[in-house]
Design a protein around this motif. Structure first.
Motif, PDB file in Angstrom:
ATOM      1  N   PHE A 227       0.824  -1.222   0.000  1.00  0.00           N
ATOM      2  CA  PHE A 227       0.000   0.000   0.000  1.00  0.00           C
ATOM      3  C   PHE A 227       0.857   1.272   0.000  1.00  0.00           C
ATOM      4  N   TYR A 228       2.184   1.094  -0.099  1.00  0.00           N
ATOM      5  CA  TYR A 228       3.092   2.236   0.071  1.00  0.00           C
ATOM      6  C   TYR A 228       2.773   3.382  -0.884  1.00  0.00           C
ATOM      7  N   ARG A 229       2.576   3.071  -2.167  1.00  0.00           N
ATOM      8  CA  ARG A 229       2.356   4.125  -3.159  1.00  0.00           C
ATOM      9  C   ARG A 229       1.128   4.976  -2.810  1.00  0.00           C
ATOM     10  N   VAL A 240       4.508   4.852   5.387  1.00  0.00           N
ATOM     11  CA  VAL A 240       5.931   4.742   5.030  1.00  0.00           C
ATOM     12  C   VAL A 240       6.615   3.700   5.924  1.00  0.00           C
ATOM     13  N   SER A 241       7.907   3.482   5.688  1.00  0.00           N
ATOM     14  CA  SER A 241       8.567   2.371   6.411  1.00  0.00           C
ATOM     15  C   SER A 241       9.121   2.773   7.783  1.00  0.00           C
ATOM     16  N   TYR A 242       9.417   4.036   7.993  1.00  0.00           N
ATOM     17  CA  TYR A 242      10.089   4.527   9.211  1.00  0.00           C
ATOM     18  C   TYR A 242      11.428   3.805   9.432  1.00  0.00           C
ATOM     19  N   LEU A 243      12.100   3.484   8.348  1.00  0.00           N
ATOM     20  CA  LEU A 243      13.358   2.723   8.474  1.00  0.00           C
ATOM     21  C   LEU A 243      14.592   3.610   8.286  1.00  0.00           C
ATOM     22  N   SER A 244      14.393   4.903   8.090  1.00  0.00           N
ATOM     23  CA  SER A 244      15.520   5.756   7.689  1.00  0.00           C
ATOM     24  C   SER A 244      16.692   5.737   8.681  1.00  0.00           C
ATOM     25  N   ALA A 245      16.398   5.710   9.973  1.00  0.00           N
ATOM     26  CA  ALA A 245      17.509   5.699  10.943  1.00  0.00           C
ATOM     27  C   ALA A 245      18.292   4.383  10.822  1.00  0.00           C
ATOM     28  N   ALA A 271       7.491   1.418  -5.820  1.00  0.00           N
ATOM     29  CA  ALA A 271       7.588   2.820  -5.392  1.00  0.00           C
ATOM     30  C   ALA A 271       8.597   2.946  -4.247  1.00  0.00           C
ATOM     31  N   TRP A 272       8.653   1.943  -3.402  1.00  0.00           N
ATOM     32  CA  TRP A 272       9.600   1.987  -2.280  1.00  0.00           C
ATOM     33  C   TRP A 272      11.036   1.814  -2.785  1.00  0.00           C
ATOM     34  N   LEU A 273      11.190   0.935  -3.779  1.00  0.00           N
ATOM     35  CA  LEU A 273      12.514   0.770  -4.384  1.00  0.00           C
ATOM     36  C   LEU A 273      12.971   2.110  -4.974  1.00  0.00           C
ATOM     37  N   GLY A 337      12.328  13.613  16.601  1.00  0.00           N
ATOM     38  CA  GLY A 337      13.552  13.427  15.806  1.00  0.00           C
ATOM     39  C   GLY A 337      13.262  12.813  14.447  1.00  0.00           C
ATOM     40  N   TYR A 338      12.001  12.756  14.069  1.00  0.00           N
ATOM     41  CA  TYR A 338      11.607  12.228  12.756  1.00  0.00           C
ATOM     42  C   TYR A 338      10.604  13.198  12.158  1.00  0.00           C
ATOM     43  N   MET A 339      10.591  13.322  10.839  1.00  0.00           N
ATOM     44  CA  MET A 339       9.516  14.068  10.179  1.00  0.00           C
ATOM     45  C   MET A 339       9.159  13.328   8.898  1.00  0.00           C
ATOM     46  N   HIS A 340       7.862  13.256   8.656  1.00  0.00           N
ATOM     47  CA  HIS A 340       7.361  12.584   7.453  1.00  0.00           C
ATOM     48  C   HIS A 340       7.875  13.310   6.212  1.00  0.00           C
ATOM     49  N   HIS A 341       8.147  12.545   5.145  1.00  0.00           N
ATOM     50  CA  HIS A 341       8.738  13.118   3.928  1.00  0.00           C
ATOM     51  C   HIS A 341       7.901  14.257   3.344  1.00  0.00           C
ATOM     52  N   ARG A 342       6.592  14.083   3.289  1.00  0.00           N
ATOM     53  CA  ARG A 342       5.735  15.136   2.738  1.00  0.00           C
ATOM     54  C   ARG A 342       5.947  16.447   3.506  1.00  0.00           C
ATOM     55  N   ILE A 371      16.990  12.087  13.725  1.00  0.00           N
ATOM     56  CA  ILE A 371      17.736  10.876  14.093  1.00  0.00           C
ATOM     57  C   ILE A 371      18.358  10.280  12.835  1.00  0.00           C
ATOM     58  N   ASP A 372      17.613  10.367  11.717  1.00  0.00           N
ATOM     59  CA  ASP A 372      18.115   9.762  10.483  1.00  0.00           C
ATOM     60  C   ASP A 372      19.017  10.702   9.689  1.00  0.00           C
ATOM     61  N   TYR A 373      19.459  11.790  10.339  1.00  0.00           N
ATOM     62  CA  TYR A 373      20.211  12.801   9.579  1.00  0.00           C
ATOM     63  C   TYR A 373      21.325  12.152   8.748  1.00  0.00           C
ATOM     64  N   ASP A 374      21.264  12.477   7.474  1.00  0.00           N
ATOM     65  CA  ASP A 374      22.264  11.967   6.556  1.00  0.00           C
ATOM     66  C   ASP A 374      22.629  13.142   5.640  1.00  0.00           C
ATOM     67  N   LEU A 375      23.895  13.469   5.587  1.00  0.00           N
ATOM     68  CA  LEU A 375      24.311  14.665   4.844  1.00  0.00           C
ATOM     69  C   LEU A 375      23.805  14.636   3.403  1.00  0.00           C
TER      70      LEU A 375
HETATM   71  C1  LIG Z   1      14.281  18.683   3.236  1.00  0.00           C
HETATM   72  C2  LIG Z   1      14.500  17.195   3.328  1.00  0.00           C
HETATM   73  C3  LIG Z   1      15.446  16.676   4.201  1.00  0.00           C
HETATM   74  C4  LIG Z   1      15.666  15.292   4.279  1.00  0.00           C
HETATM   75  N1  LIG Z   1      16.621  14.826   5.140  1.00  0.00           N
HETATM   76  C5  LIG Z   1      16.867  13.496   5.190  1.00  0.00           C
HETATM   77  C6  LIG Z   1      17.881  12.985   6.045  1.00  0.00           C
HETATM   78  O1  LIG Z   1      18.604  13.718   6.716  1.00  0.00           O
HETATM   79  N2  LIG Z   1      18.044  11.622   6.107  1.00  0.00           N
HETATM   80  C7  LIG Z   1      17.285  10.773   5.346  1.00  0.00           C
HETATM   81  O2  LIG Z   1      17.480   9.554   5.427  1.00  0.00           O
HETATM   82  N3  LIG Z   1      16.360  11.239   4.501  1.00  0.00           N
HETATM   83  C8  LIG Z   1      16.112  12.570   4.406  1.00  0.00           C
HETATM   84  N4  LIG Z   1      15.141  13.027   3.565  1.00  0.00           N
HETATM   85  C9  LIG Z   1      14.444  12.078   2.681  1.00  0.00           C
HETATM   86  C10 LIG Z   1      13.138  11.475   3.248  1.00  0.00           C
HETATM   87  O3  LIG Z   1      12.314  12.495   3.707  1.00  0.00           O
HETATM   88  C11 LIG Z   1      13.399  10.478   4.367  1.00  0.00           C
HETATM   89  O4  LIG Z   1      14.325   9.522   3.949  1.00  0.00           O
HETATM   90  C12 LIG Z   1      12.110   9.745   4.750  1.00  0.00           C
HETATM   91  O5  LIG Z   1      11.131  10.652   5.158  1.00  0.00           O
HETATM   92  C13 LIG Z   1      12.410   8.761   5.876  1.00  0.00           C
HETATM   93  O6  LIG Z   1      11.250   8.101   6.254  1.00  0.00           O
HETATM   94  P1  LIG Z   1      11.002   6.570   5.896  1.00  0.00           P
HETATM   95  O7  LIG Z   1      12.177   5.767   6.305  1.00  0.00           O
HETATM   96  O8  LIG Z   1       9.677   6.191   6.450  1.00  0.00           O
HETATM   97  O9  LIG Z   1      10.955   6.657   4.310  1.00  0.00           O
HETATM   98  P2  LIG Z   1      10.351   5.678   3.214  1.00  0.00           P
HETATM   99  O10 LIG Z   1       9.391   6.455   2.426  1.00  0.00           O
HETATM  100  O11 LIG Z   1       9.906   4.395   3.771  1.00  0.00           O
HETATM  101  O12 LIG Z   1      11.627   5.447   2.263  1.00  0.00           O
HETATM  102  C14 LIG Z   1      12.533   4.353   2.431  1.00  0.00           C
HETATM  103  C15 LIG Z   1      13.940   4.847   2.512  1.00  0.00           C
HETATM  104  O13 LIG Z   1      14.335   5.432   1.285  1.00  0.00           O
HETATM  105  C16 LIG Z   1      15.234   6.503   1.527  1.00  0.00           C
HETATM  106  N5  LIG Z   1      14.632   7.727   0.999  1.00  0.00           N
HETATM  107  C17 LIG Z   1      13.324   7.986   0.817  1.00  0.00           C
HETATM  108  N6  LIG Z   1      13.156   9.182   0.242  1.00  0.00           N
HETATM  109  C18 LIG Z   1      14.379   9.703   0.072  1.00  0.00           C
HETATM  110  C19 LIG Z   1      14.872  10.917  -0.482  1.00  0.00           C
HETATM  111  N7  LIG Z   1      14.057  11.843  -1.012  1.00  0.00           N
HETATM  112  N8  LIG Z   1      16.204  11.130  -0.471  1.00  0.00           N
HETATM  113  C20 LIG Z   1      17.047  10.204   0.018  1.00  0.00           C
HETATM  114  N9  LIG Z   1      16.652   9.026   0.546  1.00  0.00           N
HETATM  115  C21 LIG Z   1      15.330   8.778   0.559  1.00  0.00           C
HETATM  116  C22 LIG Z   1      15.417   6.588   3.032  1.00  0.00           C
HETATM  117  O14 LIG Z   1      16.572   5.873   3.365  1.00  0.00           O
HETATM  118  C23 LIG Z   1      14.160   5.912   3.562  1.00  0.00           C
HETATM  119  O15 LIG Z   1      14.329   5.337   4.827  1.00  0.00           O
HETATM  120  C24 LIG Z   1      14.915  14.418   3.455  1.00  0.00           C
HETATM  121  C25 LIG Z   1      13.955  14.949   2.583  1.00  0.00           C
HETATM  122  C26 LIG Z   1      13.751  16.314   2.516  1.00  0.00           C
HETATM  123  C27 LIG Z   1      12.730  16.861   1.566  1.00  0.00           C
END
Ligand SMILES: Cc1cc2nc3c(=O)[nH]c(=O)nc-3n(C[C@H](O)[C@H](O)[C@H](O)COP(=O)(O)OP(=O)(O)OC[C@H]3O[C@@H](n4cnc5c(N)ncnc54)[C@H](O)[C@@H]3O)c2cc1C
Length: 482
Positions: A227-229, A240-245, A271-273, A337-342, A371-375
């Protein structure tokens, strides 16, 4: 004798003991492999907030990894100091033949690894680095002319074309695990205070660090991935997955994740790929264009004259701009320490294009708080929102904070969660509470301007100012967009 036989595996952003390229190669080629992690003071000393959720996440993940390695008759050597010195010193002390680690694409890490390689070389010790955190890295994906891709769509097509099972195959660490060595002496088990930090609210947030936390979240997501898309854009929904950290600190193997998504092949998994491909894309941009760390990818945007009002910046950071979904996003970030992508896209666009504040200030706030800060991802996301990046949002496209709110949080469920002042508003007025009459405000239990701020800016007016600021340096682009 030991010199030829033994090696050191230096773990950094790969906090796991399965499917790791560096660990696998160290174990395969050496009979006696030590593992070490350094709490690097060159990184930690720069963190202003001593209650940093990332540090707690790392510490807990490291302790879990230590315990897992102990079960295999080994353990982690834990050090606290400048990694570039500690690793060289340790490698000499252990008299290893080589140090193994997984590659990092951040300019500061590349420079550190160069210094470590040089220090080790003086003692005749090799440093071997392996691709691990990305599926494709460095020069593996280039355009036909041999240049790095600067548009995501082209990068994604090339990524998918090149993909073969080989690139997703796990490294069978377990095959050689008998080569894991016990550290010569037991490292004292560190606590946060010992490395200069204090506990955070990580446990209350139900953020589960380590390989076990990653597995738990991954399995949970696999039940929802199809249902991700449809669901990924709605912050109130668990879409979403919340796996970024976990990707950030390598407690989950990206090969394993990508492989499962690839094999599933349904719309959601595809879409997740594509999200994981964004991750590789931004690693590639950072690696090939390191100037993005401090400058716009498109250099002409260096001339943007941001007014940078400090009171507006403070309101944005605190989630008190008067725009409910923007504020909800910022409060989610501050509280968890997390924010949704949208909402990362919305709040970043709002800071730059409604408040006219330099994207680098916003980028730093995210860097200090996520928490997931990635440069690479953070810089890429900010430059995308600010229209200064390689494949960015056109500068004349601005998110309307009210339209976004109505579309992506239609009933205001997410807003209610993070902006409780507005909990009594109905589903319509919650997106524009300043439009409520005094009577409506009383019934909703909120007085705008007292309990919750009135909007600090007029979106339509600020939109015009943004167009003026950007067109001042891009007259041709402006003419084209008219
Ligand atoms: C202004 C801004 C700042 C962001 N800062 C970060 C950050 O510091 N660290 C970070 O991991 N992501 C960042 N993102 C990308 C994205 O918002 C997060 O990866 C995502 O919200 C993490 O939630 P999730 O694991 O549920 O994502 P899901 O939607 O489940 O995505 C799976 C994985 O894909 C990768 N991913 C998804 N979207 C992106 C993207 N646009 N760019 C790069 N990787 C992506 C992440 O590793 C994520 O965990 C940023 C996006 C924006 C617009």
């Amino acid at each position: 004798m030991r010199a030829q036989k033994s090696a050191l595996c230096w773990l950094r952003r790969d906090l796991r003991c399965y499917d790791s390229a560096a660990l696998f190669h160290a174990l395969k080629y050496h009979e006696c492999v030590f593992c070490a992690f350094v709490f690097d003071t060159e990184i930690l000393d720069r963190l202003e907030n001593r209650e940093d959720r990332r540090v707690e996440f790392i510490l807990k993940s490291v302790l879990e990894l230590h315990a897992e390695l102990e079960k295999l008759g080994s353990g982690l050597i834990l050090l606290h100091g400048a990694a570039r010195e500690e690793i060289v010193r340790l490698a000499r002390e252990l008299q290893v033949a080589a140090v193994y680690a997984n590659e990092d694409y951040e300019p500061a890490a590349i420079e550190r690894d160069r210094a470590v390689a040089e220090g080790l070389r003086e003692s005749g010790i090799a440093l071997h680095l392996f691709k691990d955190q990305a599926i494709f890295a460095r020069d593996e994906l280039l355009s036909q002319s041999g240049a790095p891709f600067t548009t995501y769509t082209h990068y994604k097509s090339a990524w998918l074309r090149k993909l073969e099972p080989f690139y997703l195959r796990p490294y069978p660490v377990q095959k050689y695990q008998a080569h894991l060595a016990r550290p010569p002496s037991a490292s004292p088990v560190p606590i946060l205070e010992a490395i200069g930090f204090r506990p955070t609210n990580l446990a209350q947030l139900r953020v589960f660090p380590g390989m076990a936390g990653a597995r738990r979240s991954f399995l949970d997501f696999l039940r929802r991935i199809r249902f991700y898309r449809e669901k990924r854009d709605f912050p109130a929904v668990k879409g979403v997955s919340y796996l970024s950290a976990h990707f950030r600190f390598g407690t989950l193997s990206v090969r394993e994740a990508a492989s499962l998504a690839y094999d599933l092949g349904n719309r959601g998994a595809d879409a997740w790929l594509a999200a994981l491909i964004w991750r590789d894309f931004f690693f590639s941009i950072l690696y090939h264009f390191p100037h993005v760390v401090a400058h716009p990818f498109r250099r002409e945007y260096e001339a943007l004259a941001f007014p940078n009002r400090p009171d507006w910046f403070a309101a944005w950071r605190a989630g008190r701009t008067g725009f409910p979904l923007v504020d909800a996003g910022m409060r989610q970030l501050n509280a968890t320490g997390y924010m949704h992508h949208r909402l990362r896209m919305l709040t970043a666009s709002f800071l730059v294009k409604d408040l006219h504040i330099d994207w680098r200030l916003g980028e730093k706030h995210f860097a200090d708080t996520l928490i997931d800060y990635d440069l690479a991802a953070n810089n890429g996301g900010w430059q995308w929102a600010a229209s200064t990046g390689c494949d960015a949002q056109p500068y004349f496209r601005l998110f309307n904070p009210v339209t976004q709110s109505k579309k992506y949080d239609p009933e205001g469920r997410f807003i209610r969660r993070y902006v409780p002042e507005l909990a009594g508003c109905d589903g319509k007025s919650i997106h524009e509470p300043w439009k409520m009459s005094v009577f409506e405000q009383t019934s909703a239990g909120v007085v705008i301007g007292r309990d919750y701020p009135a909007p600090i800016v007029d979106h339509a007016a600020e939109r015009q100012l943004t167009l003026t600021l950007y067109t001042a340096i891009r007259p041709t682009a402006a003419a084209n967009s008219a």
